[in-house]
Design a protein around this motif. Structure first.
Motif, PDB file in Angstrom:
ATOM      1  N   PRO A  26       0.850  -1.202   0.000  1.00  0.00           N
ATOM      2  CA  PRO A  26       0.000   0.000   0.000  1.00  0.00           C
ATOM      3  C   PRO A  26       0.880   1.245   0.000  1.00  0.00           C
ATOM      4  O   PRO A  26       1.201   1.800   1.047  1.00  0.00           O
ATOM      5  CB  PRO A  26      -0.791  -0.156   1.301  1.00  0.00           C
ATOM      6  CG  PRO A  26       0.053  -1.003   2.186  1.00  0.00           C
ATOM      7  CD  PRO A  26       0.787  -1.934   1.269  1.00  0.00           C
ATOM      8  N   LEU A  29       0.497   4.389   2.130  1.00  0.00           N
ATOM      9  CA  LEU A  29       0.958   4.392   3.520  1.00  0.00           C
ATOM     10  C   LEU A  29       2.459   4.679   3.586  1.00  0.00           C
ATOM     11  O   LEU A  29       2.915   5.440   4.441  1.00  0.00           O
ATOM     12  CB  LEU A  29       0.645   3.057   4.188  1.00  0.00           C
ATOM     13  CG  LEU A  29      -0.832   2.646   4.226  1.00  0.00           C
ATOM     14  CD1 LEU A  29      -0.989   1.304   4.930  1.00  0.00           C
ATOM     15  CD2 LEU A  29      -1.670   3.706   4.917  1.00  0.00           C
ATOM     16  N   ALA A  32       2.950   8.341   2.861  1.00  0.00           N
ATOM     17  CA  ALA A  32       2.521   9.174   3.988  1.00  0.00           C
ATOM     18  C   ALA A  32       3.562   9.181   5.101  1.00  0.00           C
ATOM     19  O   ALA A  32       3.729  10.179   5.802  1.00  0.00           O
ATOM     20  CB  ALA A  32       1.183   8.673   4.534  1.00  0.00           C
ATOM     21  N   TRP A  33       4.261   8.057   5.252  1.00  0.00           N
ATOM     22  CA  TRP A  33       5.247   7.926   6.332  1.00  0.00           C
ATOM     23  C   TRP A  33       6.578   8.608   6.005  1.00  0.00           C
ATOM     24  O   TRP A  33       7.208   9.211   6.873  1.00  0.00           O
ATOM     25  CB  TRP A  33       5.476   6.448   6.630  1.00  0.00           C
ATOM     26  CG  TRP A  33       6.373   6.229   7.803  1.00  0.00           C
ATOM     27  CD1 TRP A  33       7.685   5.853   7.791  1.00  0.00           C
ATOM     28  CD2 TRP A  33       6.041   6.404   9.184  1.00  0.00           C
ATOM     29  NE1 TRP A  33       8.181   5.777   9.065  1.00  0.00           N
ATOM     30  CE2 TRP A  33       7.200   6.105   9.944  1.00  0.00           C
ATOM     31  CE3 TRP A  33       4.873   6.776   9.851  1.00  0.00           C
ATOM     32  CZ2 TRP A  33       7.220   6.185  11.332  1.00  0.00           C
ATOM     33  CZ3 TRP A  33       4.887   6.847  11.231  1.00  0.00           C
ATOM     34  CH2 TRP A  33       6.052   6.550  11.959  1.00  0.00           C
ATOM     35  N   HIS A  51      -3.946  12.354   0.917  1.00  0.00           N
ATOM     36  CA  HIS A  51      -4.023  10.895   1.011  1.00  0.00           C
ATOM     37  C   HIS A  51      -5.471  10.412   1.001  1.00  0.00           C
ATOM     38  O   HIS A  51      -5.782   9.308   1.432  1.00  0.00           O
ATOM     39  CB  HIS A  51      -3.313  10.398   2.272  1.00  0.00           C
ATOM     40  CG  HIS A  51      -1.908  10.896   2.407  1.00  0.00           C
ATOM     41  ND1 HIS A  51      -0.977  10.801   1.388  1.00  0.00           N
ATOM     42  CD2 HIS A  51      -1.270  11.501   3.442  1.00  0.00           C
ATOM     43  CE1 HIS A  51       0.172  11.323   1.793  1.00  0.00           C
ATOM     44  NE2 HIS A  51       0.024  11.751   3.028  1.00  0.00           N
ATOM     45  N   TYR A 327      -6.772   0.532   5.090  1.00  0.00           N
ATOM     46  CA  TYR A 327      -5.744   1.510   4.757  1.00  0.00           C
ATOM     47  C   TYR A 327      -6.008   2.837   5.456  1.00  0.00           C
ATOM     48  O   TYR A 327      -5.074   3.505   5.923  1.00  0.00           O
ATOM     49  CB  TYR A 327      -5.684   1.747   3.243  1.00  0.00           C
ATOM     50  CG  TYR A 327      -5.089   0.604   2.448  1.00  0.00           C
ATOM     51  CD1 TYR A 327      -4.506  -0.492   3.083  1.00  0.00           C
ATOM     52  CD2 TYR A 327      -5.091   0.632   1.064  1.00  0.00           C
ATOM     53  CE1 TYR A 327      -3.963  -1.540   2.353  1.00  0.00           C
ATOM     54  CE2 TYR A 327      -4.541  -0.406   0.314  1.00  0.00           C
ATOM     55  CZ  TYR A 327      -3.979  -1.494   0.963  1.00  0.00           C
ATOM     56  OH  TYR A 327      -3.435  -2.523   0.245  1.00  0.00           O
ATOM     57  N   GLU A 328      -7.281   3.240   5.497  1.00  0.00           N
ATOM     58  CA  GLU A 328      -7.610   4.531   6.101  1.00  0.00           C
ATOM     59  C   GLU A 328      -7.270   4.540   7.594  1.00  0.00           C
ATOM     60  O   GLU A 328      -6.853   5.563   8.138  1.00  0.00           O
ATOM     61  CB  GLU A 328      -9.093   4.862   5.894  1.00  0.00           C
ATOM     62  CG  GLU A 328      -9.526   5.005   4.445  1.00  0.00           C
ATOM     63  CD  GLU A 328      -8.921   6.211   3.755  1.00  0.00           C
ATOM     64  OE1 GLU A 328      -8.370   7.086   4.444  1.00  0.00           O
ATOM     65  OE2 GLU A 328      -8.994   6.283   2.511  1.00  0.00           O
ATOM     66  N   TRP A 329      -7.461   3.396   8.260  1.00  0.00           N
ATOM     67  CA  TRP A 329      -7.101   3.312   9.680  1.00  0.00           C
ATOM     68  C   TRP A 329      -5.580   3.429   9.849  1.00  0.00           C
ATOM     69  O   TRP A 329      -5.094   4.186  10.688  1.00  0.00           O
ATOM     70  CB  TRP A 329      -7.606   2.003  10.272  1.00  0.00           C
ATOM     71  CG  TRP A 329      -7.229   1.858  11.725  1.00  0.00           C
ATOM     72  CD1 TRP A 329      -6.157   1.178  12.240  1.00  0.00           C
ATOM     73  CD2 TRP A 329      -7.900   2.455  12.841  1.00  0.00           C
ATOM     74  NE1 TRP A 329      -6.122   1.300  13.608  1.00  0.00           N
ATOM     75  CE2 TRP A 329      -7.174   2.080  14.006  1.00  0.00           C
ATOM     76  CE3 TRP A 329      -9.035   3.251  12.968  1.00  0.00           C
ATOM     77  CZ2 TRP A 329      -7.560   2.487  15.286  1.00  0.00           C
ATOM     78  CZ3 TRP A 329      -9.416   3.658  14.245  1.00  0.00           C
ATOM     79  CH2 TRP A 329      -8.686   3.276  15.381  1.00  0.00           C
ATOM     80  N   ASN A 330      -4.842   2.674   9.045  1.00  0.00           N
ATOM     81  CA  ASN A 330      -3.387   2.732   9.120  1.00  0.00           C
ATOM     82  C   ASN A 330      -2.873   4.128   8.781  1.00  0.00           C
ATOM     83  O   ASN A 330      -1.918   4.625   9.392  1.00  0.00           O
ATOM     84  CB  ASN A 330      -2.763   1.711   8.169  1.00  0.00           C
ATOM     85  CG  ASN A 330      -3.055   0.281   8.585  1.00  0.00           C
ATOM     86  OD1 ASN A 330      -3.207  -0.011   9.755  1.00  0.00           O
ATOM     87  ND2 ASN A 330      -3.143  -0.610   7.617  1.00  0.00           N
ATOM     88  N   LEU A 331      -3.510   4.757   7.817  1.00  0.00           N
ATOM     89  CA  LEU A 331      -3.142   6.108   7.434  1.00  0.00           C
ATOM     90  C   LEU A 331      -3.369   7.077   8.593  1.00  0.00           C
ATOM     91  O   LEU A 331      -2.524   7.926   8.892  1.00  0.00           O
ATOM     92  CB  LEU A 331      -3.952   6.543   6.214  1.00  0.00           C
ATOM     93  CG  LEU A 331      -3.731   7.969   5.706  1.00  0.00           C
ATOM     94  CD1 LEU A 331      -2.279   8.162   5.290  1.00  0.00           C
ATOM     95  CD2 LEU A 331      -4.671   8.265   4.536  1.00  0.00           C
ATOM     96  N   GLU A 333      -3.364   6.372  11.746  1.00  0.00           N
ATOM     97  CA  GLU A 333      -2.344   6.102  12.761  1.00  0.00           C
ATOM     98  C   GLU A 333      -1.029   6.802  12.409  1.00  0.00           C
ATOM     99  O   GLU A 333      -0.353   7.355  13.287  1.00  0.00           O
ATOM    100  CB  GLU A 333      -2.111   4.593  12.883  1.00  0.00           C
ATOM    101  CG  GLU A 333      -3.243   3.839  13.541  1.00  0.00           C
ATOM    102  CD  GLU A 333      -2.946   2.356  13.676  1.00  0.00           C
ATOM    103  OE1 GLU A 333      -3.139   1.815  14.773  1.00  0.00           O
ATOM    104  OE2 GLU A 333      -2.510   1.748  12.677  1.00  0.00           O
ATOM    105  N   ILE A 334      -0.664   6.764  11.129  1.00  0.00           N
ATOM    106  CA  ILE A 334       0.571   7.416  10.679  1.00  0.00           C
ATOM    107  C   ILE A 334       0.476   8.923  10.896  1.00  0.00           C
ATOM    108  O   ILE A 334       1.419   9.563  11.386  1.00  0.00           O
ATOM    109  CB  ILE A 334       0.848   7.087   9.195  1.00  0.00           C
ATOM    110  CG1 ILE A 334       1.222   5.613   9.047  1.00  0.00           C
ATOM    111  CG2 ILE A 334       1.944   7.987   8.627  1.00  0.00           C
ATOM    112  CD1 ILE A 334       1.293   5.137   7.606  1.00  0.00           C
TER     113      ILE A 334
END
Length: 349
Positions: A26, A29, A32-33, A51, A327-331, A333-334
């Motif tokens: 992904p 992500l 974004a990081w 994003h 993905y939106e949750w992981n995003l 978190e980042i």
């Protein structure tokens, strides 16, 4: 010769596998990081919109400084109303913090007992929840009961429950996930039952008890027990919730969970961590059963609330976009981690 050929084939397979894995990473992500860290929280929020988040709200309470409010994106995409920090938001499982505090208060008042069993409190469920005679209130608070999580039932998303009883039915008459106190399994069923127990013990809705014992003493006027408590004007102040690929606003879906502004959640979280939400003897009980931070997830709504001791700061983040693959949750978190890094950098200057 054969040995060298085998090595070559292995290397080709390895390289092919690596290429395929990289193709399915992904990248949103990763990107974004690795982007350069902005200097300010507001810049980070604006960057987050690139994003594909619809809207984001952040509240920062750093000790010794005025509270800071940030927002970017859409409050209501269809009406083209920009996001604003004072919006009401569905806080989802952050509700559990309030329920746990209410329980600790009732235990201290000796109206509830941590050692009393589910079967004693709900005899009608004794034969419908495995190990009901061994599961204590403390185990339910700690997610160590083994009671199945109703959202894990295969029919939950196909035939969404229309009321609390239908929701509970998705957790009844099923094998336990594990023996009581022999494991950990996050289960929304635990806290739904605890909320019902508070109703039963105080003789009125637990939302009212929470308002009287927690919200009013803290002066929180923008926290609500459920969607039913909102006026028409307040519903307009409720931030819209979106699910990727679905052309629908989920803000009128009534989940029975709490709603609040980011500021109200932040004030509550500060009081939870410094102990001012408790009366004498209550915090010791709370500390023995539950945590001091939480996240929340509903269709269209993601929330994060945590106190960071190293910089004496509460950070609350709301995002109004969710999706199927996470993905939106992981995003989110980042983004939260990057905001925290910005705050830490600025606190060291």
């Amino acid at each position: 010769m054969q040995k060298n050929r085998t090595k070559l084939i292995f290397r080709v397979i390895l390289l092919s596998s690596t290429f395929i894995s990289m193709f399915f990473v992904p990248w949103i992500l990763v990107w974004a990081w690795i982007l350069p860290l902005p200097n300010t929280v507001q810049e980070q929020l604006v960057e987050a919109l690139d994003h594909d988040l619809d809207g984001i709200i952040v509240y920062v309470d750093q000790a010794g400084k005025p509270a800071e409010f940030y927002a970017a994106g859409w409050h209501d995409r269809k009406k083209e109303i920009p996001a604003y920090p004072q919006a009401i938001f569905k806080i989802a499982s952050i509700t559990k913090l309030y329920v746990a505090v209410a329980t600790a208060k009732l235990v201290k008042a000796e109206r509830l007992s941590l050692d009393k069993t589910l079967a004693e409190y709900f005899p009608e469920l004794k034969d419908r929840i495995e190990n009901a005679d061994k599961i204590t209130l403390k185990m339910m608070l700690q997610h160590r009961s083994g009671i199945p999580n109703f959202v894990d039932h295969p029919d939950f998303w196909i035939k969404p429950p229309k009321n609390k009883q239908e929701t509970l039915d998705y957790a009844l008459d099923l094998p336990a996930d594990f023996e009581p106190d022999k494991g950990y399994g996050y289960s929304n069923t635990n806290y739904m039952l605890i909320s019902d127990l508070i109703d039963k013990v105080v003789g009125y809705p637990h939302q009212q008890y929470i308002r009287q014992e927690i919200l009013q003493p803290l002066g929180l006027k923008n926290t609500f027990g459920s969607l039913d408590e909102l006026s028409e004007q307040q519903i307009e102040q409720l931030m819209s919730g979106y699910y990727v690929g679905v052309d629908k606003d989920f803000k009128t879906e009534n989940t029975g969970l709490m709603l609040a502004t980011a500021e109200d959640v932040g004030i509550f979280l500060r009081a939870l961590n410094d102990g001012s939400v408790f009366n004498e003897g209550e915090q010791e009980i709370y500390s023995s059963v539950y945590v001091y931070k939480h996240t929340g997830l509903l269709v269209g709504y993601q929330s994060f609330a945590e106190y960071h001791k190293d910089i004496d700061t509460v950070v609350v983040q709301f995002n109004n976009t969710t999706d199927f693959n996470g993905y939106e949750w992981n995003l989110a978190e980042i983004i939260y981690a990057r905001i925290l890094k910005i705050l830490r950098n600025n606190s060291n200057e």
